[in-house]
Design a protein around this motif. Structure first.
Motif, PDB file in Angstrom:
ATOM      1  N   LEU A  15      88.179 -27.998  -5.860  1.00  0.00           N
ATOM      2  CA  LEU A  15      87.046 -27.893  -4.942  1.00  0.00           C
ATOM      3  C   LEU A  15      86.116 -26.746  -5.345  1.00  0.00           C
ATOM      4  O   LEU A  15      84.889 -26.876  -5.248  1.00  0.00           O
ATOM      5  N   HIS A  16      86.696 -25.635  -5.795  1.00  0.00           N
ATOM      6  CA  HIS A  16      85.883 -24.502  -6.248  1.00  0.00           C
ATOM      7  C   HIS A  16      85.011 -24.916  -7.437  1.00  0.00           C
ATOM      8  O   HIS A  16      83.875 -24.442  -7.574  1.00  0.00           O
ATOM      9  N   ALA A  17      85.547 -25.781  -8.283  1.00  0.00           N
ATOM     10  CA  ALA A  17      84.797 -26.278  -9.440  1.00  0.00           C
ATOM     11  C   ALA A  17      83.860 -27.424  -9.060  1.00  0.00           C
ATOM     12  O   ALA A  17      83.168 -27.969  -9.920  1.00  0.00           O
ATOM     13  N   ASN A  18      83.866 -27.788  -7.770  1.00  0.00           N
ATOM     14  CA  ASN A  18      83.013 -28.863  -7.260  1.00  0.00           C
ATOM     15  C   ASN A  18      83.285 -30.185  -7.981  1.00  0.00           C
ATOM     16  O   ASN A  18      82.365 -30.899  -8.365  1.00  0.00           O
ATOM     17  N   LEU A  19      84.574 -30.488  -8.140  1.00  0.00           N
ATOM     18  CA  LEU A  19      84.987 -31.719  -8.806  1.00  0.00           C
ATOM     19  C   LEU A  19      85.699 -32.635  -7.817  1.00  0.00           C
ATOM     20  O   LEU A  19      86.392 -32.160  -6.918  1.00  0.00           O
ATOM     21  N   THR A  20      85.540 -33.920  -8.008  1.00  0.00           N
ATOM     22  CA  THR A  20      86.272 -34.895  -7.209  1.00  0.00           C
ATOM     23  C   THR A  20      87.631 -35.166  -7.842  1.00  0.00           C
ATOM     24  O   THR A  20      87.850 -34.877  -9.026  1.00  0.00           O
TER      25      THR A  20
END
Length: 77
Positions: free
Chosen positions: A27-32
């Motif tokens: 989530l921190h890396a903004n990945l699904t």
């Protein structure tokens, strides 16, 4: 890999902790989950189960997930 039924209580708890760290890093890396699964060459349901602490992943899978998220493996463990 399925979770062995005879693990001591602390093992599933630690597996869940690792799953929480993976989810937080993702989530921190903004990945699904889908993006991580594709990059790590695993299926999305496996990522879901690993994050939930329901699947006992191989070390090679954890390495690929860490690389897909862009964090050192030690950050997930």
């Amino acid at each position: 890999m399925p979770v062995p039924p005879d693990d001591p209580d602390y093992v599933p708890a630690r597996r869940r902790e690792i799953g929480v760290r993976i989810r937080a890093a993702r989530l921190h890396a903004n990945l699904t989950q889908e993006a991580v699964a594709n990059e790590a060459d695993v299926d999305r349901p496996s990522v879901v189960r690993i994050e939930a602490g329901q699947q006992d992943p191989r070390l090679s899978t954890l390495i690929r997930i860490a690389d897909a998220i862009g964090v050192p493996l030690r950050d997930l463990l």
